[in-house]
Enzyme design. Structure first.
Site: not given
Length: 265
Positions: A44-46
């Site tokens: 969902s996020e880096t």
């Protein structure tokens, strides 16, 4: 080469909470390269961070777009700096697209100092109500670019089955669906859906809790809240409202680490 870590945030055990990749750079990288790596990670996020004076520049990417604010990847970034890069300062400063953010620690707990915008009551758009299966909110409103939808029970939140395709067309980054927790284990439960930015359902969302903190503090009449995000992975947070800002307390666990060998853009 750049250091890369996989961290589960808002949990004290691996394979729970919200996974984030954290890439530590020596200097800024091409945004197209960062977006490509985020797509490769498919989380969902880096988060990407590099030193900037006495602070750290921090940027967050979903597999599809860069976002203005992400709580769990910020928690993961602070965890990496303290645990793996052995930073000694008691407070970390992050420069971001949402302004200056701070992280503090108490033992294994990390507190994120985030803005807590007021949620403004508004009628839920028909397309969002339809995407939520015709859910009838007790209250609805907007905080920044998220909708907050309050349902009558925690059970209604847990059993909700939204249509990601319809939600992706809604005029918002995402939709927070929340309710009081009648069991007493927590004060509130929630789920967060953001298919418009490539995340059908986020496991645990710090930014969503920052945006509903003032609403729930007003309803419950206290500034300290225990929250649970009832996604399939699940995760717990503690909220401490301080005026127009909120401390989001949580823990994090490193699952893997490595290096990026692909050239920087």
């Amino acid at each position: 080469m750049s250091l890369l870590f996989g961290v589960d945030a808002f949990t004290d055990r691996p394979f729970a909470g919200n996974p984030a990749a954290v890439c530590v750079l020596a200097s800024p990288a091409d945004p197209a390269w960062m977006q490509a790596l985020a797509a490769e990670m498919n989380l969902s996020e880096t988060a990407f961070l590099w030193p900037e004076g006495s602070a750290w520049r921090l940027r967050w990417f979903t597999p599809r777009v860069e976002v203005d604010l992400c709580g769990h990847a910020t928690l993961a970034s602070a965890h990496v700096l303290w645990r793996h890069l052995e930073r000694s300062e008691p407070r970390l400063v992050f420069e971001t697209r949402s302004g200056r953010l701070f992280a503090t620690r108490e033992g294994e707990r990390i507190g994120l100092d985030f803005p807590a915008p007021a949620a403004v009551a508004a009628t839920l758009p028909d397309e969002i109500a339809a995407a939520l299966g015709g859910a009838r909110p007790v209250w609805s409103g907007r905080a920044e670019d998220d909708w907050i939808v309050v349902l009558e029970s925690a059970a209604a939140v847990r059993t909700l089955a939204p249509d990601p395709g319809r939600l992706a067309r809604a005029p918002a980054r995402g939709v927070v669906v929340t309710a009081r927790d009648e069991s007493g284990a927590y004060d509130v439960v929630s789920r967060f859906f953001a298919p418009a930015v490539g995340v059908d359902e986020d496991p645990v969302t710090g930014s969503a809790h920052a945006r509903m903190a003032r609403y729930w503090a007003g309803v419950l009449g206290r500034d300290r809240l225990r929250a649970y995000q009832a996604s399939p992975r699940g995760g717990a947070l503690e909220l401490e409202l301080r005026g127009d800002r909120v401390l989001l307390w949580g823990r994090a666990v490193t699952v893997w680490s490595g290096r990026v060998t692909a050239a920087l853009g």
